[in-house]
Design an enzyme around this catalytic site. Structure first.
Site, PDB file in Angstrom:
ATOM      1  N   ASP A  66       0.872  -1.175   0.000  1.00  0.00           N
ATOM      2  CA  ASP A  66       0.000   0.000   0.000  1.00  0.00           C
ATOM      3  C   ASP A  66       0.911   1.227   0.000  1.00  0.00           C
ATOM      4  O   ASP A  66       1.093   1.871   1.031  1.00  0.00           O
ATOM      5  CB  ASP A  66      -0.909  -0.031   1.231  1.00  0.00           C
ATOM      6  CG  ASP A  66      -1.959   1.064   1.212  1.00  0.00           C
ATOM      7  OD1 ASP A  66      -2.096   1.762   0.195  1.00  0.00           O
ATOM      8  OD2 ASP A  66      -2.639   1.228   2.244  1.00  0.00           O
ATOM      9  N   CYS A 117      -5.141   4.404  -2.531  1.00  0.00           N
ATOM     10  CA  CYS A 117      -6.357   5.172  -2.240  1.00  0.00           C
ATOM     11  C   CYS A 117      -6.500   6.303  -3.259  1.00  0.00           C
ATOM     12  O   CYS A 117      -6.902   7.407  -2.936  1.00  0.00           O
ATOM     13  CB  CYS A 117      -6.337   5.713  -0.810  1.00  0.00           C
ATOM     14  SG  CYS A 117      -4.959   6.820  -0.487  1.00  0.00           S
TER      15      CYS A 117
END
Length: 195
Positions: A66, A117
């Site tokens: 991530d 994101c």
């Protein structure tokens, strides 16, 4: 403590580590297990996480990657800062450094999940294409769930590859997150990627 309360104390460790340069291929760590490295790590005064500088190659069965991103998909956004093209390009380059290290850390037969994101396709689909092109040992695998929508066309992924990538854009569907992919190793001597 949070992970210990969930019963994951033996498999999930929050670390304080520079993951853009965490693989050390030529030092005393070769042959060390992850457990040995974690047991010898000191707790960081800054954030309380284990302070680890390096791991040997091919030491993880699973990696959740991530990397830092432009966060263009975060919601709710109370303030939207001006985003310049050069900033977006710098995020993509930075993420590629994380990808290179993660592939080195993944054991043959391991699974990596790449998640951001952002809705920026250069940080999602284009990075998946980069990973597949640069690391032939990696392959996309179907996730097995039909949440979100397939990856965007026009960024180098085939229709099948796009079906293995999931997007959660508010203007495409009603799900509530951004981009994910899962990669898996295509044989026991290489590594795989799931996005």
């Amino acid at each position: 403590k949070f992970f210990q309360e969930l019963g994951y104390e033996k498999s999930i460790y929050p670390l304080h580590i520079d993951t853009t340069k965490c693989v050390n291929e030529n030092d005393h760590l070769r042959g060390s297990s992850v457990s040995q490295i974690l047991a010898s790590a000191k707790q960081s005064v800054e954030d309380g996480l284990l302070d680890v500088t390096h791991f040997p190659p091919e030491c993880f069965d699973r990696i959740l990657l991530d990397p830092p991103c432009s966060a263009l998909g975060l919601r709710p956004k109370l303030r939207v800062p001006e985003v310049k093209q050069k900033d977006l390009v710098s995020h993509v380059k930075y993420q590629k450094r994380f990808i290179r290290q993660a592939v080195k850390l993944l054991r043959p037969g391991g699974v990596m999940t790449f998640s951001t994101c952002t809705i920026h396709a250069m940080e999602n689909e284009a990075n998946v294409r980069f990973l597949l092109d640069q690391f032939p040992c990696m392959e996309l695998v179907p996730i097995g769930i039909q949440l979100g929508s397939p990856g965007l066309a026009g960024f180098g992924l085939s229709d099948w590859e796009r079906s293995c990538v999931r997007r959660f854009d508010s203007f495409i569907d009603t799900n509530d997150s951004e981009g994910d992919a899962v990669v898996d190793d295509d044989d026991d001597e290489n590594c795989n990627l799931i996005l």
